[in-house]
Write a protein that holds these residues in place. Structure first.
Motif, PDB file in Angstrom:
ATOM      1  N   LEU A  82      -3.598   0.983  13.092  1.00 58.39           N
ATOM      2  CA  LEU A  82      -2.701  -0.099  13.479  1.00 58.39           C
ATOM      3  C   LEU A  82      -2.781  -1.263  12.494  1.00 58.39           C
ATOM      4  CD1 LEU A  82      -0.610  -0.909  15.563  1.00 58.39           C
ATOM      5  CD2 LEU A  82      -2.447  -1.897  16.929  1.00 58.39           C
ATOM      6  N   ALA A  83      -4.003  -1.634  12.112  1.00 58.65           N
ATOM      7  CA  ALA A  83      -4.164  -2.741  11.164  1.00 58.65           C
ATOM      8  C   ALA A  83      -3.561  -2.377   9.805  1.00 58.65           C
ATOM      9  CB  ALA A  83      -5.648  -3.085  11.011  1.00 58.65           C
ATOM     10  N   TYR A  84      -3.771  -1.133   9.355  1.00 57.76           N
ATOM     11  CA  TYR A  84      -3.230  -0.694   8.067  1.00 57.76           C
ATOM     12  C   TYR A  84      -1.703  -0.738   8.085  1.00 57.76           C
ATOM     13  CZ  TYR A  84      -2.648   2.229   3.894  1.00 57.76           C
ATOM     14  OH  TYR A  84      -2.287   2.715   2.658  1.00 57.76           O
ATOM     15  N   ALA A  85      -1.130  -0.246   9.175  1.00 58.91           N
ATOM     16  CA  ALA A  85       0.334  -0.237   9.295  1.00 58.91           C
ATOM     17  C   ALA A  85       0.895  -1.654   9.356  1.00 58.91           C
ATOM     18  CB  ALA A  85       0.761   0.545  10.530  1.00 58.91           C
ATOM     19  N   GLY A  86       0.098  -2.598   9.819  1.00 64.67           N
ATOM     20  CA  GLY A  86       0.562  -3.974   9.932  1.00 64.67           C
ATOM     21  C   GLY A  86       0.311  -4.842   8.718  1.00 64.67           C
ATOM     22  N   ASN A 124       0.848  -1.188   0.000  1.00 63.42           N
ATOM     23  CA  ASN A 124       0.000   0.000   0.000  1.00 63.42           C
ATOM     24  C   ASN A 124       0.891   1.247   0.000  1.00 63.42           C
ATOM     25  OD1 ASN A 124       0.791   0.492   2.745  1.00 63.42           O
ATOM     26  ND2 ASN A 124      -0.805  -0.919   3.445  1.00 63.42           N
ATOM     27  N   VAL A 125       0.278   2.414  -0.009  1.00 65.71           N
ATOM     28  CA  VAL A 125       1.092   3.640  -0.079  1.00 65.71           C
ATOM     29  C   VAL A 125       1.959   3.828   1.160  1.00 65.71           C
ATOM     30  CG1 VAL A 125      -0.411   4.848  -1.689  1.00 65.71           C
ATOM     31  CG2 VAL A 125      -0.804   5.105   0.740  1.00 65.71           C
ATOM     32  N   LEU A 126       1.542   3.250   2.273  1.00 64.90           N
ATOM     33  CA  LEU A 126       2.359   3.339   3.475  1.00 64.90           C
ATOM     34  C   LEU A 126       3.667   2.570   3.298  1.00 64.90           C
ATOM     35  CD1 LEU A 126       2.287   4.570   6.301  1.00 64.90           C
ATOM     36  CD2 LEU A 126       1.372   2.390   7.117  1.00 64.90           C
ATOM     37  N   HIS A 127       3.604   1.416   2.665  1.00 62.60           N
ATOM     38  CA  HIS A 127       4.825   0.654   2.352  1.00 62.60           C
ATOM     39  C   HIS A 127       5.781   1.522   1.518  1.00 62.60           C
ATOM     40  CE1 HIS A 127       2.385  -3.044   3.112  1.00 62.60           C
ATOM     41  NE2 HIS A 127       3.553  -3.570   3.429  1.00 62.60           N
ATOM     42  N   TYR A 175       6.229  -8.576   4.291  1.00 64.73           N
ATOM     43  CA  TYR A 175       6.833  -7.414   4.953  1.00 64.73           C
ATOM     44  C   TYR A 175       5.788  -6.327   5.199  1.00 64.73           C
ATOM     45  CZ  TYR A 175      11.303  -9.486   3.701  1.00 64.73           C
ATOM     46  OH  TYR A 175      12.355 -10.338   3.573  1.00 64.73           O
ATOM     47  N   SER A 176       5.862  -5.729   6.383  1.00 65.60           N
ATOM     48  CA  SER A 176       5.017  -4.589   6.723  1.00 65.60           C
ATOM     49  C   SER A 176       5.721  -3.292   6.302  1.00 65.60           C
ATOM     50  CB  SER A 176       4.752  -4.557   8.229  1.00 65.60           C
ATOM     51  OG  SER A 176       5.939  -4.226   8.918  1.00 65.60           O
ATOM     52  N   ALA A 177       5.011  -2.184   6.458  1.00 71.72           N
ATOM     53  CA  ALA A 177       5.625  -0.889   6.154  1.00 71.72           C
ATOM     54  C   ALA A 177       6.827  -0.628   7.072  1.00 71.72           C
ATOM     55  CB  ALA A 177       4.594   0.231   6.294  1.00 71.72           C
ATOM     56  N   ALA A 178       6.725  -1.043   8.330  1.00 74.36           N
ATOM     57  CA  ALA A 178       7.856  -0.865   9.252  1.00 74.36           C
ATOM     58  C   ALA A 178       9.071  -1.665   8.794  1.00 74.36           C
ATOM     59  CB  ALA A 178       7.457  -1.284  10.662  1.00 74.36           C
ATOM     60  N   ASP A 179       8.828  -2.862   8.262  1.00 76.22           N
ATOM     61  CA  ASP A 179       9.933  -3.663   7.717  1.00 76.22           C
ATOM     62  C   ASP A 179      10.579  -2.929   6.549  1.00 76.22           C
ATOM     63  OD1 ASP A 179       9.382  -5.820   9.483  1.00 76.22           O
ATOM     64  OD2 ASP A 179       7.915  -6.634   8.068  1.00 76.22           O
ATOM     65  N   LYS A 180       9.751  -2.340   5.691  1.00 71.21           N
ATOM     66  CA  LYS A 180      10.264  -1.598   4.532  1.00 71.21           C
ATOM     67  C   LYS A 180      11.097  -0.405   4.975  1.00 71.21           C
ATOM     68  CE  LYS A 180       8.586  -4.116   1.300  1.00 71.21           C
ATOM     69  NZ  LYS A 180       9.429  -4.826   0.355  1.00 71.21           N
ATOM     70  N   ALA A 181      10.634   0.270   6.036  1.00 65.19           N
ATOM     71  CA  ALA A 181      11.357   1.442   6.542  1.00 65.19           C
ATOM     72  C   ALA A 181      12.737   1.053   7.052  1.00 65.19           C
ATOM     73  CB  ALA A 181      10.556   2.112   7.641  1.00 65.19           C
ATOM     74  N   SER A 182      12.818  -0.074   7.713  1.00 68.16           N
ATOM     75  CA  SER A 182      14.110  -0.481   8.278  1.00 68.16           C
ATOM     76  C   SER A 182      15.067  -1.041   7.247  1.00 68.16           C
ATOM     77  CB  SER A 182      13.909  -1.495   9.404  1.00 68.16           C
ATOM     78  OG  SER A 182      13.357  -2.685   8.912  1.00 68.16           O
ATOM     79  N   SER A 183      14.509  -1.496   6.097  1.00 67.18           N
ATOM     80  CA  SER A 183      15.385  -2.044   5.057  1.00 67.18           C
ATOM     81  C   SER A 183      15.779  -1.011   4.026  1.00 67.18           C
ATOM     82  CB  SER A 183      14.718  -3.232   4.370  1.00 67.18           C
ATOM     83  OG  SER A 183      13.605  -2.800   3.608  1.00 67.18           O
ATOM     84  N   GLY A 184      15.101   0.155   4.060  1.00 67.16           N
ATOM     85  CA  GLY A 184      15.430   1.240   3.139  1.00 67.16           C
ATOM     86  C   GLY A 184      15.028   0.900   1.776  1.00 67.16           C
TER      87      GLY A 184
END
Length: 129
Positions: free
Chosen positions: A109-113, A82-85, A120-129
């Motif tokens: 919370l559900a959208y972010a997860g 999604n766009v958050l990813h 991979y979640s959006a948080a995973d994408k953020a940490s992997s750059g």
């Protein structure tokens, strides 16, 4: 110059975050000039912030209380992202905040997860750059 006038216009805004990012850019630019190098990170941060303000305005005006707007925000691409990813992968924290704030609080919370097709979640994408 056009760019100089744009920076002057930005200085005249009352937005504290824009001011902080602009001063950070000026400081980096001065340091780069002395070191005879070019760094774009501070300019990128400023541009990301300004883009997020435009998107926030669109969400507030065109998509406010719109089921069509929210459904577009919830779409995923062929990779299940999604766009958050996408915003997270680019490191655009300003945009991540805008996207999450545009959703109903109970859905954030559900959208972010949400996971993409690789799990991979959006948080995973953020940490992997």
């Amino acid at each position: 110059s056009v760019l100089g006038r744009w920076f002057e216009d930005l200085q005249a805004t009352g937005d504290a975050e824009t001011q902080r990012l602009l001063h950070s850019f000026y400081a980096q630019d001065a340091a780069d000039t002395l070191a005879r190098k070019l760094s774009t990170r501070r300019l990128e941060e400023l541009l990301q912030h300004l883009l997020s303000k435009v998107v926030a305005h669109i969400f507030r005006t065109a998509c406010a209380e719109s089921t069509l707007g929210l459904s577009a925000l919830r779409r995923v691409d062929r990779y299940g992202q999604n766009v958050l990813h996408l915003a997270a992968r680019q490191g655009n924290t300003h945009m991540v905040e805008v996207i999450l704030r545009s959703l109903p609080a109970e859905d954030r919370l559900a959208y972010a997860g949400e996971l993409d097709i690789d799990g991979y979640s959006a948080a995973d994408k953020a940490s992997s750059g």
